[in-house]
Scaffold this active site. Structure first.
Site, PDB file in Angstrom:
ATOM      1  N   TYR A 189      73.668  69.432 -42.304  1.00 23.26           N
ATOM      2  CA  TYR A 189      72.874  70.661 -42.291  1.00 23.26           C
ATOM      3  C   TYR A 189      72.940  71.395 -43.622  1.00 23.26           C
ATOM      4  CZ  TYR A 189      71.966  70.890 -37.233  1.00 23.26           C
ATOM      5  OH  TYR A 189      71.518  70.682 -35.968  1.00 23.26           O
ATOM      6  N   LYS A 234      82.109  58.887 -36.187  1.00 21.35           N
ATOM      7  CA  LYS A 234      81.467  57.571 -36.272  1.00 21.35           C
ATOM      8  C   LYS A 234      82.190  56.829 -37.404  1.00 21.35           C
ATOM      9  CE  LYS A 234      78.240  54.508 -35.270  1.00 21.35           C
ATOM     10  NZ  LYS A 234      78.211  53.759 -33.989  1.00 21.35           N
ATOM     11  N   ASP A 293      78.548  57.575 -30.330  1.00 21.15           N
ATOM     12  CA  ASP A 293      77.621  56.889 -29.418  1.00 21.15           C
ATOM     13  C   ASP A 293      78.278  56.663 -28.059  1.00 21.15           C
ATOM     14  OD1 ASP A 293      79.307  55.162 -30.800  1.00 21.15           O
ATOM     15  OD2 ASP A 293      77.814  53.591 -31.092  1.00 21.15           O
ATOM     16  N   ASP A 336      75.841  69.289 -32.269  1.00 23.30           N
ATOM     17  CA  ASP A 336      74.544  69.834 -31.862  1.00 23.30           C
ATOM     18  C   ASP A 336      73.942  68.964 -30.762  1.00 23.30           C
ATOM     19  OD1 ASP A 336      72.193  71.406 -31.882  1.00 23.30           O
ATOM     20  OD2 ASP A 336      71.238  70.013 -33.282  1.00 23.30           O
ATOM     21  N   ASP A 364      73.685  69.727 -26.312  1.00 24.33           N
ATOM     22  CA  ASP A 364      72.465  69.746 -25.495  1.00 24.33           C
ATOM     23  C   ASP A 364      72.639  68.791 -24.312  1.00 24.33           C
ATOM     24  OD1 ASP A 364      71.153  71.543 -27.184  1.00 24.33           O
ATOM     25  OD2 ASP A 364      69.262  70.432 -27.100  1.00 24.33           O
TER      26      ASP A 364
HETATM   27  C1  IPM Z   1      71.630  75.139 -31.972  1.00 27.53           C
HETATM   28  C2  IPM Z   1      70.219  74.959 -32.432  1.00 27.53           C
HETATM   29  C3  IPM Z   1      70.155  75.181 -33.929  1.00 27.53           C
HETATM   30  C4  IPM Z   1      71.008  74.119 -34.577  1.00 27.53           C
HETATM   31  C5  IPM Z   1      68.735  75.214 -34.521  1.00 27.53           C
HETATM   32  C6  IPM Z   1      67.886  76.272 -33.865  1.00 27.53           C
HETATM   33  C7  IPM Z   1      68.764  75.387 -36.014  1.00 27.53           C
HETATM   34  O1  IPM Z   1      69.752  73.705 -32.082  1.00 27.53           O
HETATM   35  O2  IPM Z   1      72.190  76.242 -32.184  1.00 27.53           O
HETATM   36  O3  IPM Z   1      72.190  74.219 -31.393  1.00 27.53           O
HETATM   37  O4  IPM Z   1      70.570  72.983 -34.780  1.00 27.53           O
HETATM   38  O5  IPM Z   1      72.149  74.420 -34.896  1.00 27.53           O
HETATM   39 MG    MG Z   2      71.063  72.628 -30.783  1.00 21.14          MG
END
Ligand code: IPM
Ligand code: MG
Length: 360
Positions: free
Chosen positions: A141, A189, A221, A245, A249
């Protein structure tokens, strides 16, 4: 206690969910005798519209002067053009960097009342209680990058890590593991990536200071698979920025809905303060498709205020009061649309906030 909280309502459903969170903080203040002042600032798409930049300097200054920062969400199709010079998400990344928020805590706890809302089998979900700690200011990032130009068709991002960056987040994870089940899974990884081999080496070194914490290395993975197959077998998980990240999710699905998951982004303790500055936000996005309709689930933002009270203000009892109030409302059978099941009473954003506030 008197505390100043910067509120970055942001875009989409951000203003709706932060409104409910403020309601909860006010109820906490009234019950426990605290006074919380809110300093509203702009970040994200709304700041691009108002000031031409996703992160105005005034916002950074206000955050640095505050006791804590509460964020709704940023982003939306309006600011999503591939040619855009600035983006709402850039504001968020730049703010994390400016406040040096290197650790992102994402607790994933299944509220048993919501087991039916998850896409995963109840027997797999039983006992899920994870704390994922994502490194937040390094890796791909923030490493050197090249964008593809109008004619150039080459682009790259660099997953760059230094020893101190890995050390501080692994140490924070080890401390967290010490206060929980004394197990830590480090994700990397290392069979392919040089940055992951450094990650593993530094992790092993740091963990020598924590002989009471059991360390396990898991390839990213494989972790993606284990999170679905045996999520209850993990406790504290630490991962670099991009892996964290993606995995969070995925992990959010274990809790039924993204609308339930809070997060805390923490930095170092500040001079003159016993506690770190923190930014608290739901892990969901700005949900432009339902913005303005009053149907968003405010519980992730409300649960983020519990983390704010705990980590930046040191108010543990107050934090537990918020978590207990959310539990009580769920026990009552009240749900927002995203977590509704047959037989539950479906309410909108405001009513959900009022019901939780009434239980504080
Ligand atoms: C998160 C989001 C952010 C990230 C985006 C909105 C930049 O996905 O906070 O997980 O990737 O960090
Ligand atoms: Mg995210």
């Amino acid at each position: 206690m008197d505390a100043t909280i910067v509120v970055l309502a942001g875009d989409g459903i951000g203003p709706e969910v932060t409104n409910e969170a403020k309601k909860i903080l006010d109820a906490v203040g009234a019950r426990f005798g605290h006074s919380f002042a809110y300093d509203h600032q702009m970040m994200g798409g709304c700041a691009i519209d108002a000031y031409g930049t996703s992160l105005p300097d005034a916002t950074v200054e206000a955050c640095l002067a505050a006791d804590a920062v509460l964020l709704g969400a940023v982003g939306g199709p309006k600011w999503d053009l591939p040619t855009a010079k600035d983006r709402p998400e850039r504001g968020l990344l730049a703010l994390r960097k400016a406040l040096n928020l290197f650790a992102n805590l994402r607790p994933v706890k299944l509220h048993p009342q919501l087991i039916a809302a998850s896409a995963i089998k109840p027997e797999v979900l039983a006992g899920v209680d994870l704390l994922v700690i994502r490194e937040l200011t390094g890796g791909a990032y923030f490493g050197p990058r090249k964008e593809a130009g109008d004619e150039g068709y080459e682009a790259y991002d660099t997953m760059l890590y230094t020893r101190p960056e890995i050390e501080r987040v692994v140490r924070l994870a080890a401390e967290a593991a010490r206060g929980r089940s004394k197990r830590l899974a480090s994700v990397d990884k290392a069979n392919v990536l040089a940055s992951s081999r450094l990650w593993r080496r530094v992790t092993v070194e740091v963990m020598q200071e924590y002989p009471d914490v059991q360390l396990e290395h898991v390839l990213v993975d494989a972790m993606a698979m284990h999170l679905i197959r045996r999520p209850a077998s993990f406790d504290v998980v630490v991962a670099e920025n991009l892996f964290g990240d993606i995995l969070t999710d995925e992990a959010s699905m274990l809790a039924g809905s993204m609308g339930m998951l809070p997060s805390a982004s923490l930095g170092d303790k500040r001079n003159g303060h016993d506690l770190p500055l923190g930014l608290y936000e739901p892990i969901h996005g700005s949900a432009p498709d339902i913005a303005g309709q009053g149907i968003a689930n405010p519980l992730a933002t409300i649960l983020s205020t519990a983390l704010l009270l705990r980590h930046s203000l040191g108010l543990e009892q107050e934090a537990q009061a918020v978590e207990a109030a959310v539990d009580a409302v769920l026990n009552q059978g009240v749900r927002t649309g995203d977590i509704a099941d047959p037989g539950s009473e479906v309410v909108g954003t405001r009513v959900m906030g009022d019901l939780v506030a009434a239980r504080i």
